[in-house]
Scaffold this active site. Structure first.
Site, PDB file in Angstrom:
ATOM      1  N   ASP A 180     -14.032   0.160   0.561  1.00 33.02           N
ATOM      2  CA  ASP A 180     -13.978  -1.179  -0.039  1.00 33.02           C
ATOM      3  C   ASP A 180     -14.865  -2.175   0.700  1.00 33.02           C
ATOM      4  O   ASP A 180     -14.820  -3.384   0.444  1.00 33.02           O
ATOM      5  CB  ASP A 180     -12.542  -1.693  -0.118  1.00 33.02           C
ATOM      6  CG  ASP A 180     -11.931  -1.977   1.242  1.00 33.02           C
ATOM      7  OD1 ASP A 180     -12.287  -1.274   2.215  1.00 33.02           O
ATOM      8  OD2 ASP A 180     -11.097  -2.896   1.350  1.00 33.02           O
ATOM      9  N   GLU A 206     -10.903  -6.957  14.893  1.00 35.01           N
ATOM     10  CA  GLU A 206      -9.833  -6.046  15.279  1.00 35.01           C
ATOM     11  C   GLU A 206     -10.483  -4.715  15.636  1.00 35.01           C
ATOM     12  O   GLU A 206     -11.530  -4.356  15.079  1.00 35.01           O
ATOM     13  CB  GLU A 206      -8.796  -5.887  14.171  1.00 35.01           C
ATOM     14  CG  GLU A 206      -9.320  -5.332  12.871  1.00 35.01           C
ATOM     15  CD  GLU A 206      -8.254  -5.261  11.780  1.00 35.01           C
ATOM     16  OE1 GLU A 206      -7.126  -5.711  12.017  1.00 35.01           O
ATOM     17  OE2 GLU A 206      -8.574  -4.760  10.699  1.00 35.01           O
ATOM     18  N   SER A 239      -8.537   0.532   0.675  1.00 36.70           N
ATOM     19  CA  SER A 239      -9.534   0.521   1.744  1.00 36.70           C
ATOM     20  C   SER A 239      -9.974   1.936   2.124  1.00 36.70           C
ATOM     21  O   SER A 239     -10.511   2.668   1.307  1.00 36.70           O
ATOM     22  CB  SER A 239      -8.992  -0.243   2.953  1.00 36.70           C
ATOM     23  OG  SER A 239      -9.996  -0.479   3.899  1.00 36.70           O
ATOM     24  N   ARG A 279       0.846  -1.195   0.000  1.00 39.36           N
ATOM     25  CA  ARG A 279       0.000   0.000   0.000  1.00 39.36           C
ATOM     26  C   ARG A 279       0.877   1.238   0.000  1.00 39.36           C
ATOM     27  O   ARG A 279       1.846   1.316   0.742  1.00 39.36           O
ATOM     28  CB  ARG A 279      -0.946   0.022   1.212  1.00 39.36           C
ATOM     29  CG  ARG A 279      -2.101   0.968   1.041  1.00 39.36           C
ATOM     30  CD  ARG A 279      -3.078   0.906   2.205  1.00 39.36           C
ATOM     31  NE  ARG A 279      -3.904  -0.287   2.184  1.00 39.36           N
ATOM     32  CZ  ARG A 279      -4.888  -0.538   3.048  1.00 39.36           C
ATOM     33  NH1 ARG A 279      -5.139   0.335   4.003  1.00 39.36           N
ATOM     34  NH2 ARG A 279      -5.598  -1.631   2.971  1.00 39.36           N
ATOM     35  N   SER A 291     -10.086  -1.737  14.951  1.00 35.96           N
ATOM     36  CA  SER A 291     -10.298  -0.709  13.929  1.00 35.96           C
ATOM     37  C   SER A 291     -11.487  -1.082  13.031  1.00 35.96           C
ATOM     38  O   SER A 291     -11.374  -1.135  11.817  1.00 35.96           O
ATOM     39  CB  SER A 291      -9.022  -0.506  13.109  1.00 35.96           C
ATOM     40  OG  SER A 291      -8.559  -1.744  12.607  1.00 35.96           O
ATOM     41  N   LYS A 302     -12.008  -9.627   7.350  1.00 31.32           N
ATOM     42  CA  LYS A 302     -13.045  -8.723   7.846  1.00 31.32           C
ATOM     43  C   LYS A 302     -14.024  -8.413   6.723  1.00 31.32           C
ATOM     44  O   LYS A 302     -13.646  -8.369   5.551  1.00 31.32           O
ATOM     45  CB  LYS A 302     -12.432  -7.465   8.437  1.00 31.32           C
ATOM     46  CG  LYS A 302     -11.488  -6.686   7.559  1.00 31.32           C
ATOM     47  CD  LYS A 302     -10.898  -5.523   8.352  1.00 31.32           C
ATOM     48  CE  LYS A 302      -9.924  -4.701   7.540  1.00 31.32           C
ATOM     49  NZ  LYS A 302      -8.601  -5.348   7.429  1.00 31.32           N
ATOM     50  N   ASP A 340     -15.029  -3.477   3.666  1.00 32.80           N
ATOM     51  CA  ASP A 340     -14.579  -4.559   4.545  1.00 32.80           C
ATOM     52  C   ASP A 340     -14.635  -4.169   6.020  1.00 32.80           C
ATOM     53  O   ASP A 340     -14.368  -5.005   6.888  1.00 32.80           O
ATOM     54  CB  ASP A 340     -13.170  -5.050   4.158  1.00 32.80           C
ATOM     55  CG  ASP A 340     -12.067  -4.038   4.428  1.00 32.80           C
ATOM     56  OD1 ASP A 340     -12.383  -2.846   4.635  1.00 32.80           O
ATOM     57  OD2 ASP A 340     -10.884  -4.435   4.410  1.00 32.80           O
ATOM     58  N   ARG A 341     -15.009  -2.924   6.311  1.00 33.02           N
ATOM     59  CA  ARG A 341     -15.123  -2.492   7.703  1.00 33.02           C
ATOM     60  C   ARG A 341     -16.468  -1.802   7.903  1.00 33.02           C
ATOM     61  O   ARG A 341     -17.103  -1.350   6.948  1.00 33.02           O
ATOM     62  CB  ARG A 341     -13.972  -1.551   8.074  1.00 33.02           C
ATOM     63  CG  ARG A 341     -12.617  -2.181   7.808  1.00 33.02           C
ATOM     64  CD  ARG A 341     -11.486  -1.418   8.446  1.00 33.02           C
ATOM     65  NE  ARG A 341     -11.588   0.000   8.211  1.00 33.02           N
ATOM     66  CZ  ARG A 341     -11.110   0.939   9.032  1.00 33.02           C
ATOM     67  NH1 ARG A 341     -10.515   0.595  10.143  1.00 33.02           N
ATOM     68  NH2 ARG A 341     -11.218   2.207   8.744  1.00 33.02           N
ATOM     69  N   ASP A 401     -16.824   1.214   4.863  1.00 31.63           N
ATOM     70  CA  ASP A 401     -15.729   2.014   4.313  1.00 31.63           C
ATOM     71  C   ASP A 401     -15.657   1.789   2.795  1.00 31.63           C
ATOM     72  O   ASP A 401     -16.420   0.976   2.254  1.00 31.63           O
ATOM     73  CB  ASP A 401     -14.418   1.717   5.044  1.00 31.63           C
ATOM     74  CG  ASP A 401     -13.847   0.342   4.752  1.00 31.63           C
ATOM     75  OD1 ASP A 401     -14.601  -0.529   4.301  1.00 31.63           O
ATOM     76  OD2 ASP A 401     -12.641   0.122   4.986  1.00 31.63           O
TER      77      ASP A 401
END
Length: 622
Positions: free
Chosen positions: A334, A434, A175, A73, A436, A448, A336-337, A332
């Protein structure tokens, strides 16, 4: 190897006219100008060369991308340490080489490629283009490639790897990072992100084949090659069907009067969250119109990270008030959160932390398991997991209810691999997280997943409404039952790696060489664990139980008052993060006292260990 041809002569002439006087740098410049076929990024390097910007050229060209907690990244732009067409081609060539060595059936089993909606005009760089180049490298080598025909949530890639029996997969995404960034997330055949030694071996393979091969630049191969398949419909249908395995109250969902607002933060989540709500029997959530569609500029938010709380959820909360929706779910970019906000009786909004949401998810997933498990099910076969910097609330629930709780290093790559290992050994994993705001409900996806988490929280809120309880009220009930866990997480920005290193080295040589602090202000330290060096004072052999992670900085302090605090560097951003938690036994809780004690300790931690003024650190709020 690629044919440099006439272009090489032109680049040699450019270099002769503008030599840097540094043989290593001249070679790197020549390589870049010879290999890069993206006119925009090529011009960026040429411009730096003409203008004599040798320091910046060295920064861009004399170091490479490395795997962090979420793959490769970096910012988009020209240079071997940036995300761009050339570095993605190089990375994929390295992966091809590594997979060819490890799987005799690699070409037949295939490789999955997904992407989000990021892009940067100045570098002619977009997630879709990078994904096409990823596919091109493999298709040119006669590998079967499952290339999604449109953008997908990140969880779809690890899910597809397992469902399709592929050897690996890549998701092009950064992300929730700032708009300038992009990334390259790699999943192994087990459906989990790669961990060591795969990451280190892939980097070696990348370095062995840095010059683009014939065909690697042919992004049109995804439209013409018979080896390209589009897995979109199959994977989406299968994912939504598997989602129903963690739906326990469909009848309540179908009758629910509770309204939900969803924001996808200018990312990929809208269509998929709508489908997930339908799979659970809900009416679709109300989308935030300004944030519903993909926008690589993330134009309505200062930062595309729902973890930042109320300031970035402003549009969602105002829409929810207008529509009389009591719960806001935010995925978010993408998807995944997940962030969640709930309107309280006084009209104010509570934005839950990742640790608070984990307490709710942990309670919910175990309660649903208990109600639906077979008579001969053994609770000792059940597991939940969390990263070591996350709340210990699951440990408290596990101790009381009889299931197992395990910790991993930070990053879902560690959780995914451990969960797969547990499943392969006949264990049942209900939930992992996690702090976050990353949650894994069930085990269909070993990463996630904000899409599944959004609909699970909706079902939970619907069920609790039937009990005349809000999410916030249930959270208090969980803490009363299992003990209050008051935590606080934040960060400082630091763009100077030597400063970061100096801060952590000072902690390792505090009063004397190779001596950690014995106290922090007025607070005595009981134990120190240093994941970077592998030291743990609480163990008889002084060695950490968790694996050593030399590539990142991370030190945990256990204080005599019961607080556990961790300082670590981010694996994806220029941040020094701190995590601190006070844990109390059930029935021994005065929340106000705990919060006050935690705040004082955090202030001491910042002042004595991070020294923000001296080290010129930027506060999160700034």
């Amino acid at each position: 190897m690629g044919d440099c041809g006439a272009a090489a002569d032109v680049n040699s002439n450019v270099l002769v006219a503008h030599s840097t006087g540094d043989a290593q740098l001249d070679k790197a410049v020549w390589q870049w100008l010879s290999w890069d076929k993206n006119q925009k990024t090529k011009e960026q390097i040429e411009s730096l060369l003409r203008n004599g910007e040798h320091k910046e050229l060295r920064e861009r060209l004399c170091c490479r991308l490395t795997f962090g907690t979420a793959g490769l990244r970096s910012a988009m732009g020209a240079g071997f340490c940036y995300i761009n067409d050339l570095t993605v081609i190089q990375s994929t060539q390295g992966i091809y080489k590594y997979l060819e060595r490890n799987f005799s059936d690699f070409k037949q089993r295939g490789f999955v490629v997904g992407y989000d909606t990021r892009g940067q005009v100045t570098s002619n760089c977009s997630s879709k283009k990078l994904a096409k180049l990823t596919a091109a490298v493999l298709l040119a080598k006669d590998v079967l490639v499952y290339f999604f025909s449109t953008y997908v949530p990140t969880p779809f890639v690890p899910y597809a790897v397992q469902q399709l029996g592929a050897v690996a997969g890549v998701m092009i995404t950064a992300s929730h990072n700032r708009k300038e960034d992009n990334g390259y997330k790699v999943y192994w055949e087990n459906g989990a992100q790669i961990t060591s030694p795969h990451d280190k071996e892939i980097i070696k393979c990348i370095e062995e084949c840095v010059e683009p091969w014939n065909g690697s630049w042919n992004e049109n191969l995804v439209d013409t090659s018979p080896l390209r398949q589009d897995p979109l419909k199959k994977i989406c249908d299968s994912y939504m069907e598997d989602l129903k395995k963690i739906c326990y109250h469909r009848d309540l969902n179908e009758q629910s009067s509770l309204k939900f607002v969803h924001t996808s933060f200018h990312g990929v989540g809208h269509d998929y969250v709508q489908l997930a709500f339908k799979a659970f029997g809900f009416q679709p959530p109300i989308p935030v119109p300004e944030q519903k569609d993909p926008d690589p500029d993330f134009s309505t938010v200062k930062c595309p990270n729902p973890e930042e709380g109320e300031p970035v959820l402003e549009l969602s909360l105002r829409l929810a008030e207008k529509e009389d929706a009591k719960v806001v779910v935010a995925t978010d970019p993408d998807a995944d959160r997940l962030a969640v906000a709930e309107q309280q009786e006084n009209g104010c909004w509570k934005v839950f932390t990742g640790n608070e949401l984990a307490a709710l998810f942990g309670w919910w997933m175990f309660s649903c398991w208990k109600e639906n498990c077979s008579q001969d099910a053994d609770v000792r076969n059940v597991y939940m997991l969390a990263t070591t910097v996350s709340s210990k609330i699951l440990r408290a629930i596990a101790l009381k209810e009889g299931f197992h709780f395990e910790e991993t290093l930070p990053g879902f790559k560690w959780i995914g691999s451990r969960v797969k290992n547990l499943l392969d050994n006949g264990k049942e994993v209900l939930f992992a997280f996690e702090e976050s705001i990353g949650f894994m409900c069930g085990t269909s996806v070993l990463d996630k997943d904000g899409v599944s988490a959004a609909v699970v929280i909706a079902e939970m809120a619907t069920y609790l409404q039937g009990q005349d309880l809000s999410l916030a009220q249930k959270l208090v009930d969980i803490y009363e039952t299992y003990g209050y866990h008051i935590s606080k997480t934040s960060y400082f920005l630091c763009y100077d790696p030597p400063t970061i290193k100096r801060i952590f080295e000072r902690l390792r040589n505090f009063d004397d060489p190779q001596s950690y602090p014995k106290c922090c202000g007025d607070y005595n330290i009981l134990h120190v664990r240093d994941i970077t060096t592998g030291y743990d004072s609480s163990q008889l052999n002084k060695k950490s139980v968790l694996p050593v992670s030399k590539s990142s900085q991370m030190i945990t302090f256990t204080f005599q008052n019961g607080c556990v605090a961790t300082l670590r560097t981010s694996g994806t951003e220029p941040k020094i993060k701190y995590y601190a938690e006070m844990c109390a036994l059930p029935g021994h809780s005065d929340r106000g006292v705990l919060e006050e004690e935690l705040q004082k300790l955090i202030e001491a931690l910042i002042e004595n260990f991070l020294e923000p003024a001296k080290n010129r650190l930027t506060w999160r709020s700034a």
